[in-house]
Scaffold this active site. Sequence first.
Site, mmCIF file in Angstrom:
data_model
loop_
_atom_site.group_PDB
_atom_site.id
_atom_site.type_symbol
_atom_site.label_atom_id
_atom_site.label_comp_id
_atom_site.label_asym_id
_atom_site.label_seq_id
_atom_site.Cartn_x
_atom_site.Cartn_y
_atom_site.Cartn_z
ATOM 1 C CG ASP A 294 25.886 32.549 44.100
ATOM 2 O OD1 ASP A 294 24.917 32.494 44.530
ATOM 3 O OD2 ASP A 294 26.488 31.379 43.806
ATOM 4 C CD GLU B 220 21.092 31.954 44.331
ATOM 5 O OE1 GLU B 220 22.003 31.806 43.258
ATOM 6 O OE2 GLU B 220 20.956 31.206 45.150
ATOM 7 C CG ASP C 122 30.226 29.686 44.435
ATOM 8 O OD1 ASP C 122 29.743 29.619 45.208
ATOM 9 O OD2 ASP C 122 31.314 28.873 44.127
#
EC number: 3.1.21.10
Lengths: 180, 180
Positions: A7, A68, A141
């Site tokens: 992430d 991501e 996260d």
Amino acid sequence: MRVLGVDPGLTRCGVGVVEGVAGRPLTLRGVGVVRTPADADLGSRLVAIEQGIEQWLDEHRPEFVAVERVFSQHNVRTVMGTAQASAVAMLCAARRGIPVALHTPSEVKAAVTGSGRADKAQIGAMVTRLLRLDAPPKPADAADALALAICHIWRAPAQNRLQQAVAAHRTAYASKGRTA
Amino acid sequence: MRVLGVDPGLTRCGVGVVEGVAGRPLTLRGVGVVRTPADADLGSRLVAIEQGIEQWLDEHRPEFVAVERVFSQHNVRTVMGTAQASAVAMLCAARRGIPVALHTPSEVKAAVTGSGRADKAQIGAMVTRLLRLDAPPKPADAADALALAICHIWRAPAQNRLQQAVAAHRTAYASKGRTA
């Protein structure tokens, strides 16, 4: 299949390694956050992220890296840093010939909660359940990185095998190119 | 002072090396473009950009790297790729302890043409004149990279020396951190 989820972020880059195959219980191999100081210059922060990601790749030897997908429409203030951190993660993986997959936040949410509009708490709860943890990974996260890895494992296995074959071909081709 | 200017982009990344000091004639050391195929996957493109930038750093040993500062407001369709290419350029420089400076497009335009709103042709014309070339460097990305390098050379020399000292300190600190 062992997947490192990332992430991306300059201040906190969530990282999580999940092992398993679609339809079977999944195993957590590691979870954490690569942090860089907000007052450091951008170049140093990118180097610190590279070192952090390299450590995770060295330690866990993932077969896939899931990152991501960053959109420029959302959160304009931080999106550049996110794009730059994601570039470093993709670079580290691609340099080793590890296939990189990008998943949108809503794909990840839909994969682990059934809804593309799930909130952080829901994602944390499902990651906790799917990996049989005692509590949701913190910070968010880290949980998001695990959700990315889970999302990737649950994609069509045939698609992953194709991507792996393409990456292997590209690596062989790139090595040839360098020595030519 | 030898400066590598980088006009970041995934498809065409302009690179140019200029040597000189403020107030004296400048010298072109090299100019070119690092290209990556639009149909390759993003990870491979970032690796190709890294290899290209590394070659320029190896060959020209610049003391500074000047990169165009990317804004998320403009050109939403390509801005993510530009941010990612710039991250790779900054990473390559920072890893070697070379100070990285970011200049906005209008700072660069103002530095070389006197107007922050100059067009591509004006920039090309001034780069050609300042470096005593026969014709403007092509493509425009290559000329922009040279303009970035010139802009950086013309900044206050004291400011550059300070940044160099900070970068040297950070590199020493980072090496210590790794061996600890």
